[in-house]
Design a protein around this motif. Structure first.
Motif, PDB file in Angstrom:
ATOM      1  N   VAL A 193       0.865  -1.182   0.000  1.00  0.00           N
ATOM      2  CA  VAL A 193       0.000   0.000   0.000  1.00  0.00           C
ATOM      3  C   VAL A 193       0.899   1.228   0.000  1.00  0.00           C
ATOM      4  O   VAL A 193       1.849   1.301   0.779  1.00  0.00           O
ATOM      5  CB  VAL A 193      -0.936   0.018   1.223  1.00  0.00           C
ATOM      6  N   ILE A 194       0.594   2.166  -0.876  1.00  0.00           N
ATOM      7  CA  ILE A 194       1.376   3.397  -0.979  1.00  0.00           C
ATOM      8  C   ILE A 194       0.590   4.530  -0.328  1.00  0.00           C
ATOM      9  O   ILE A 194      -0.581   4.747  -0.646  1.00  0.00           O
ATOM     10  CB  ILE A 194       1.678   3.733  -2.447  1.00  0.00           C
ATOM     11  N   GLY A 195       1.237   5.234   0.576  1.00  0.00           N
ATOM     12  CA  GLY A 195       0.574   6.304   1.297  1.00  0.00           C
ATOM     13  C   GLY A 195       0.676   7.649   0.607  1.00  0.00           C
ATOM     14  O   GLY A 195       1.248   7.793  -0.484  1.00  0.00           O
ATOM     15  N   ALA A 196       0.124   8.664   1.269  1.00  0.00           N
ATOM     16  CA  ALA A 196       0.060  10.005   0.686  1.00  0.00           C
ATOM     17  C   ALA A 196       1.452  10.605   0.522  1.00  0.00           C
ATOM     18  O   ALA A 196       1.739  11.272  -0.482  1.00  0.00           O
ATOM     19  CB  ALA A 196      -0.816  10.901   1.558  1.00  0.00           C
ATOM     20  N   ARG A 197       2.353  10.386   1.477  1.00  0.00           N
ATOM     21  CA  ARG A 197       3.695  10.982   1.370  1.00  0.00           C
ATOM     22  C   ARG A 197       4.479  10.373   0.217  1.00  0.00           C
ATOM     23  O   ARG A 197       5.189  11.069  -0.501  1.00  0.00           O
ATOM     24  CB  ARG A 197       4.437  10.791   2.685  1.00  0.00           C
ATOM     25  N   ARG A 198       4.382   9.060   0.028  1.00  0.00           N
ATOM     26  CA  ARG A 198       5.075   8.422  -1.089  1.00  0.00           C
ATOM     27  C   ARG A 198       4.482   8.895  -2.416  1.00  0.00           C
ATOM     28  O   ARG A 198       5.209   9.124  -3.398  1.00  0.00           O
ATOM     29  CB  ARG A 198       4.940   6.897  -0.954  1.00  0.00           C
ATOM     30  N   THR A 199       3.156   9.055  -2.460  1.00  0.00           N
ATOM     31  CA  THR A 199       2.524   9.560  -3.676  1.00  0.00           C
ATOM     32  C   THR A 199       3.012  10.956  -4.005  1.00  0.00           C
ATOM     33  O   THR A 199       3.304  11.280  -5.168  1.00  0.00           O
ATOM     34  CB  THR A 199       1.002   9.552  -3.512  1.00  0.00           C
ATOM     35  N   ALA A 200       3.105  11.818  -2.986  1.00  0.00           N
ATOM     36  CA  ALA A 200       3.593  13.179  -3.216  1.00  0.00           C
ATOM     37  C   ALA A 200       5.038  13.158  -3.710  1.00  0.00           C
ATOM     38  O   ALA A 200       5.414  13.960  -4.591  1.00  0.00           O
ATOM     39  CB  ALA A 200       3.477  13.992  -1.929  1.00  0.00           C
ATOM     40  N   GLU A 201       5.850  12.257  -3.190  1.00  0.00           N
ATOM     41  CA  GLU A 201       7.240  12.165  -3.630  1.00  0.00           C
ATOM     42  C   GLU A 201       7.329  11.738  -5.097  1.00  0.00           C
ATOM     43  O   GLU A 201       8.098  12.303  -5.888  1.00  0.00           O
ATOM     44  CB  GLU A 201       7.980  11.180  -2.740  1.00  0.00           C
ATOM     45  N   GLY A 226       6.096  14.536  -7.329  1.00  0.00           N
ATOM     46  CA  GLY A 226       7.077  15.620  -7.365  1.00  0.00           C
ATOM     47  C   GLY A 226       8.211  15.330  -8.329  1.00  0.00           C
ATOM     48  O   GLY A 226       8.721  16.245  -8.999  1.00  0.00           O
ATOM     49  N   ARG A 227       8.647  14.071  -8.424  1.00  0.00           N
ATOM     50  CA  ARG A 227       9.684  13.717  -9.400  1.00  0.00           C
ATOM     51  C   ARG A 227       9.154  13.774 -10.820  1.00  0.00           C
ATOM     52  O   ARG A 227       9.889  14.127 -11.749  1.00  0.00           O
ATOM     53  CB  ARG A 227      10.205  12.309  -9.096  1.00  0.00           C
ATOM     54  N   SER A 228       7.876  13.467 -11.022  1.00  0.00           N
ATOM     55  CA  SER A 228       7.308  13.498 -12.374  1.00  0.00           C
ATOM     56  C   SER A 228       7.029  14.916 -12.852  1.00  0.00           C
ATOM     57  O   SER A 228       7.082  15.190 -14.060  1.00  0.00           O
ATOM     58  CB  SER A 228       6.008  12.674 -12.400  1.00  0.00           C
TER      59      SER A 228
END
Length: 710
Positions: A477-485, A488-490
């Motif tokens: 499961v991917i959380g909100a902080r990993r999604t934001a990271e 941000g790279r994209s």
């Protein structure tokens, strides 16, 4: 030489000391102690009926106390007092006992108690805070939820702040002029609803609000219309951010001095001062969170609740009432209008319409299509055929929506899970990564931070899979902080903002940005709305083992999509969930009322709440069995279970309703058809009181209309 240390009283030794002790004892025997019976009592109404602060169902009654003459003027109904409780009998007199707080509910000329009454020990305050109307409401709530009256009064009356009581409240302001209908003209029955409020009538409506930023102004106009008619108004909202939006809208409409804001952010003294302003009649309107459902508004003309499906409306403390149900009781008892509103619609609200208690208040389909954004879906089959979805988390449609939306303004990305990677598994065998100490799930708090247990917090820097020995991990499961990271790279040239439990943003500016938020923490855009929104990982919300999983998922999606611009202005919403599911179809059509009606029909067919009334009885096996055997349940009651409750694993944080560590509890569900809910609550409360009075083992826990029946 002086002594060092505490000074001790010197004992009298020898004949002189013995003689002095004998004389002292004789004096004590000759002079009997002055008792409360020697003090004069009030000449008129010398008995005070007191509600003591003991939240036990077998003590859920009033106790009589004598009123000393010195307290005659102060011991009025509604004031706080201190009394001795649990006193024993000695020589025909009640003596001893522990000092506890209580409220005077009545002054009487005589008492039904055959013995000698103990006196009031102290009048804590002369402020009458427990009014007859509030006491009647608390009694109704206690009876509905099979709870103790003292527990409900604790929820209804805030703790005393002496400095706030000493400050005078401002004089009441004159009623404001009636406002124009404003946004209510978008609803066919909206102006008629306001006209009924202005005439002092009591209309009841379930309001399906149109998407967009206009609902605070529309709700404020309903409150202002009630104030203009000379009556009081009350609005309960799920959190402080929503209450602040309504507070701002109402202040802009009627000005200062006509209402107060009751939220936890104000602090206990400020909240109590505002509560006193309502109780004294200086202000006749309140906007607040859950605790405001008991606010003592004078001449109540309207009760309103916004987004009643939010879990924040459910009180965690006994007897766990729901704000919607409390306001429905108030509307009936005080002859007030009722407005249950939100972008979504709960099954309970649909039942109010189905039974005829309330009328639907919604816009027609052309107005809905004009205000709603375009909603597109990406299901599992679509992702399987999409090369971008197989190599990355987002399918091509989501990437295109992001790029197009960022050219026009901010874009909202809703992620159901908070954190970085809250669930991990072995990269080789896919076995869940667990803590070696308590077997809790391991989580990653950041890219450069060591693994830690989600239950006990123990770090696991050198983790290796117990099944295959692999040390590599993958995120389940991917959380909100990993999604934001990742986003941000994209999109390196675009700012990324996050909003969640640890840090909730109130607003975001109207310029291109990626806003990653967990459900319920979405910030409000300052401009016309988000240019687009992505609703990720719909399976997380829909796959929960809960009766309300579909209803909750749709509510979270609608609340987020309501912040997006209309389709005519380019607003687009992409939801990553299977398109054939009922909640997804309701989102695509923007039909929350239809989804609630179909869900209500399914609940009626299966006998599930709210069509049926249900109680959960949990506790040690002997306690559950004893309570069910003692209770005189209605003839039509159906007992389901008992079944063993899951035992919390060692190290896991306890939740409300979990059994104590190391104990094996059971739970039984008691179901009755419509119309028998009051009899069910009364039977369980009576049986619980009888078992507690006889001290028949450990008590069972009774919850009426439990939030979770899974």
């Amino acid at each position: 030489m002086s002594e060092i240390g505490p000074r001790r009283e010197q004992s009298h030794q020898g004949p002189a000391g013995e003689q002095l002790a004998l004389l002292r004892d004789a004096a004590r025997k000759r002079t009997p102690p002055r008792t409360w019976r020697d003090a004069p009592l009030a000449e008129r109404l010398p008995v005070a009926r007191v509600l003591v602060d003991k939240g036990l169902v077998h003590l859920d009654r009033y106790f009589d106390y004598a009123v000393p003459a010195a307290m005659d003027e102060e011991a009025r109904p509604g004031v706080r007092v201190r009394v001795r409780f649990g006193a024993g009998q000695r020589d025909g007199r009640r003596e001893g006992g522990r000092l506890i707080n209580g409220f005077v509910v009545e002054r009487r000329a005589e008492s039904d108690f055959p013995g000698v009454l103990a006196p009031l020990a102290q009048v804590l305050s002369t402020e009458p805070v427990l009014t007859p109307e509030l006491l009647r409401l608390c009694r109704s709530v206690a009876d509905r939820y099979a709870g103790a009256l003292a527990d409900v009064v604790t929820l209804a009356v805030p703790p005393r702040m002496a400095r706030a009581e000493r400050q005078p409240s401002p004089p009441p302001a004159a009623p404001p002029p009636p406002p124009a209908p404003g946004g209510w003209t978008r609803y066919p029955q909206g102006p008629a609803f306001l006209q009924a409020l202005a005439a002092g009538e009591a209309p009841r409506a379930v309001w399906t609000a149109l998407p967009g930023p206009h609902w605070p102004d529309e709700l404020a106009r309903a409150l202002a219309t009630t104030l203009a008619a000379g009556r009081g108004a009350l609005a309960v909202l799920p959190d402080g951010r929503a209450a602040a939006r309504l507070d701002t809208a109402l202040t802009a409409l009627v000005g200062e001095g006509h209402h107060v804001l009751l939220t936890a952010d104000a602090g206990p003294e400020v909240r109590y001062r505002r509560w006193l302003a309502l109780n004294r009649g200086s202000v006749r309107c309140v906007v607040g969170t859950r605790a405001a459902m008991f606010a003592p508004v004078r001449d109540l003309g309207l009760v309103a609740v916004w987004d009643d499906g939010d879990s924040s409306h459910h009180e965690d403390r006994a007897p766990q009432p729901h704000a919607r149900e409390v306001l429905v009781l108030r509307a009936v008892q005080e002859g007030a209008a009722a407005l249950v509103g939100g972008h979504a619609q709960t099954v309970e609200a649909a039942q109010l319409v189905e039974t005829g208690w309330a009328r639907p208040l919604a816009a027609d389909r052309p107005a809905v299509r004009a205000a709603a954004p375009l909603v597109r879906t990406v299901g599992d089959e679509d992702s399987a055929r999409d090369p971008a979805a197989r190599s990355a988390r987002l399918p091509s449609l989501a990437w295109e929506t992001l790029r197009d939306g960022l050219e026009r303004g901010p874009v909202l990305v809703q992620v159901p899970r908070r954190g970085y990677a809250p669930r991990l598994a072995c990269a080789r065998c896919r076995a869940p990564a667990r803590c070696a100490r308590c077997q809790g799930p391991l989580a990653a708090a950041g890219p450069d931070r060591p693994l830690s247990c989600g239950w006990c917090g123990t770090e696991a820097p050198g983790w290796a899979c117990a099944e295959c020995g692999e040390s590599r991990l993958r995120a389940v499961v991917i959380g909100a902080r990993r999604t934001a990271e990742e986003l941000g790279r994209s999109f390196p040239a675009v700012p990324v903002r996050t909003s969640g439990r640890d840090h909730v943003l109130d607003t975001v500016p109207d310029r291109p940005a990626l806003v990653v938020s967990t459900p319920g923490a979405e910030p409000v855009p300052e401009g016309p709305g988000y240019a687009a929104a992505l609703l990720l990982d719909g399976w997380v919300l829909l796959g929960r083992p809960d009766l309300r999983a579909g209803e909750e998922a749709l509510r979270h999606w609608l609340n987020a999509a309501a912040l997006v611009r209309p389709h005519a202005d380019g607003g687009t919403v992409v939801v990553l969930a299977e398109a054939t599911l009922r909640p997804v179809q309701a989102l695509v059509r923007w039909d929350p009322a239809g989804n609630a009606r179909r869900e209500l029909a399914d609940r009626a067919f299966l006998g599930f709440p709210p069509v049926s009334r249900m109680a959960a009885v949990s506790g040690p096996p002997e306690a559950v069995e004893g309570l069910l055997d003692t209770a005189r349940l209605p003839a039509e009651a159906e007992v389901l279970g008992p079944v063993p409750m899951p035992v919390p694993e060692p190290g896991r944080p306890r939740r409300v309703g979990d059994p104590p560590p190391g104990e094996q509890w059971q739970r039984a569900l008691v179901r009755v058809p419509p119309g028998s809910g009051a009899a069910l609550a009364a039977a369980l409360k009576t049986a619980q009181a009888a078992r507690l009075a006889r001290r028949e083992g450990a008590p069972a826990r009774v919850r009426i209309d439990p939030a979770d029946i899974g």
